[in-house]
Design an enzyme around this catalytic site. Structure first.
Site, PDB file in Angstrom:
ATOM      1  N   ASP A  83       0.809  -1.225   0.000  1.00  0.00           N
ATOM      2  CA  ASP A  83       0.000   0.000   0.000  1.00  0.00           C
ATOM      3  C   ASP A  83       0.845   1.279   0.000  1.00  0.00           C
ATOM      4  OD1 ASP A  83      -2.659  -0.833  -0.171  1.00  0.00           O
ATOM      5  OD2 ASP A  83      -2.879  -1.116   1.992  1.00  0.00           O
ATOM      6  N   ARG A 108       0.613  -1.856   7.460  1.00  0.00           N
ATOM      7  CA  ARG A 108       1.121  -0.607   6.881  1.00  0.00           C
ATOM      8  C   ARG A 108       2.137   0.115   7.781  1.00  0.00           C
ATOM      9  NH1 ARG A 108      -2.927   3.211   3.775  1.00  0.00           N
ATOM     10  NH2 ARG A 108      -0.920   3.710   2.829  1.00  0.00           N
ATOM     11  N   ARG A 153      -9.998   5.066  11.008  1.00  0.00           N
ATOM     12  CA  ARG A 153      -8.546   4.915  11.082  1.00  0.00           C
ATOM     13  C   ARG A 153      -7.926   5.798  12.169  1.00  0.00           C
ATOM     14  NH1 ARG A 153      -6.565   2.559   6.276  1.00  0.00           N
ATOM     15  NH2 ARG A 153      -8.155   1.090   5.577  1.00  0.00           N
ATOM     16  N   HIS A 182     -11.386   7.125   4.985  1.00  0.00           N
ATOM     17  CA  HIS A 182     -10.434   8.227   5.220  1.00  0.00           C
ATOM     18  C   HIS A 182     -11.155   9.524   4.828  1.00  0.00           C
ATOM     19  CE1 HIS A 182      -6.394   5.834   4.736  1.00  0.00           C
ATOM     20  NE2 HIS A 182      -6.558   6.174   5.995  1.00  0.00           N
ATOM     21  N   CYS A 276      -4.828   9.917  -2.632  1.00  0.00           N
ATOM     22  CA  CYS A 276      -4.148   8.916  -1.806  1.00  0.00           C
ATOM     23  C   CYS A 276      -2.697   8.735  -2.243  1.00  0.00           C
ATOM     24  CB  CYS A 276      -4.841   7.560  -1.916  1.00  0.00           C
ATOM     25  SG  CYS A 276      -6.520   7.533  -1.327  1.00  0.00           S
TER      26      CYS A 276
HETATM   27  N1  ARG Z   1      -5.356   0.214   0.907  1.00  0.00           N
HETATM   28  C1  ARG Z   1      -5.096   1.460   1.576  1.00  0.00           C
HETATM   29  C2  ARG Z   1      -5.729   1.449   2.942  1.00  0.00           C
HETATM   30  O1  ARG Z   1      -6.809   0.948   3.083  1.00  0.00           O
HETATM   31  C3  ARG Z   1      -5.632   2.601   0.769  1.00  0.00           C
HETATM   32  C4  ARG Z   1      -5.248   3.932   1.309  1.00  0.00           C
HETATM   33  C5  ARG Z   1      -5.848   5.060   0.555  1.00  0.00           C
HETATM   34  N2  ARG Z   1      -5.323   6.298   0.925  1.00  0.00           N
HETATM   35  C6  ARG Z   1      -6.015   7.409   1.203  1.00  0.00           C
HETATM   36  N3  ARG Z   1      -5.381   8.495   1.416  1.00  0.00           N
HETATM   37  N4  ARG Z   1      -7.320   7.385   1.337  1.00  0.00           N
HETATM   38  O2  ARG Z   1      -5.160   1.922   3.906  1.00  0.00           O
END
Ligand code: ARG
Length: 283
Positions: A83, A108, A153, A182, A276
């Site tokens: 990612d 991550r 998150r 997000h 992103c």
């Molecule tokens: N697969 C990543 C996650 O779920 C995607 C992140 C996308 N980034 C963003 N800035 N929205 O964390």
């Protein structure tokens, strides 16, 4: 005869003329991009990812920024961090101060380290966070304000932490739809006073806050949001956004912005779009 001189800030039906300012971005190529775990509803583990296509689409985004006159620095991709292409999540940079990220999911975690290392090598002041924050995924700078998301998150306690670190007012907003996990999937910052957003993505109290701060915001609809149309990057004039977000493109054009559509279909498989993939370095 009196010459009619158009007002310099408005033409036609009083559409404002928008001004671009040069930006500095940090990006990371999708060299090791895969979808092998699912931490958002867009991700289907094991789905076929065409990495060559992902790289070509990502490179077209990078070239779009260069053509617009922006600076793009590159982070070296790390094997095992699929990612990492979503560079926006790796840090938040305001006035040259870097608030390092701290990811919610262990998959991550290494990305935060890679970003912090890069910024330290660039001699930036890096502040290690106490609470989970996913960088510009959930911390969006609009003029002097920072809009901060939580619900999926970023830990809400990270909002006060960001306010302290950056010395800026932070507006806390609660996200409610797992597809818009997000803040940068539900709000696009168009310039210092203008946003586009999806009201349904927020708890009613947060919706009211955004309405109060941005009464003239562009309101996106469900179809735009569902192609991650709000995951857009603006330099104050050009709005780089997913090619399928056609209504949103028309809506921002009506406000005097210039939509610049890009196709990032491969990277949508990981749940991300142009924003992103783009971390803004604000010196
Ligand atoms: N697969 C990543 C996650 O779920 C995607 C992140 C996308 N980034 C963003 N800035 N929205 O964390």
């Amino acid at each position: 005869m009196t010459a009619v001189v158009p007002d310099p800030v408005s033409v036609g039906a009083r559409t404002p003329v928008r001004t671009a300012t040069p930006r500095h971005y940090l990006m990371c190529p999708p060299t090791y991009f895969t979808v092998e775990y699912a931490i958002n509803p867009w991700m289907q583990p094991g789905i076929d990812v065409d990495r060559h296509r992902a790289l070509a689409q990502w490179d077209a985004l990078r070239r779009t920024y260069l053509d617009l006159g922006h600076r793009v620095d590159l982070l070296t991709p790390v094997p095992g961090l699929p990612d990492m292409v979503y560079a926006a999540n790796g840090a938040t940079v305001v006035d040259g101060t870097v608030l390092a990220a701290r990811f919610r999911h262990p998959q991550r975690a290494g990305e935060a380290v890679a970003h912090a290392t890069w910024f330290r090598a660039a001699a930036a002041r890096v502040v290690e966070p106490e609470f989970v924050n996913e960088g510009e995924g959930d911390l969006l700078v609009v003029g002097d304000l920072i809009l901060a998301g939580h619900g999926f998150r970023t830990d809400p306690r990270a909002h006060a932490e960001a306010a302290r670190v950056f010395g800026r007012e932070v507006v806390s907003l609660e996200l409610v739809d797992p597809r818009y996990y997000h803040l940068d999937t539900a709000v696009a910052v168009l310039d210092a006073t203008t946003i586009a957003w999806l009201p349904e993505a927020f708890r009613p109290a947060s919706r009211a806050l955004l309405q109060e701060h941005f009464p003239d915001a562009v309101v996106a609809d469900a179809t735009d949001a569902a192609v991650l149309g709000l995951n857009a990057v603006s330099d104050g004039r050009h709005v780089v956004l997913p090619i399928r977000a056609t209504r949103l493109a028309a809506a921002v054009a009506e406000r005097g912005f210039v939509p610049v559509p890009v196709d990032l279909s491969e990277l949508l498989k990981g749940g991300g779009g142009p924003k992103c993939c783009t971390l803004e370095v604000r010196s």
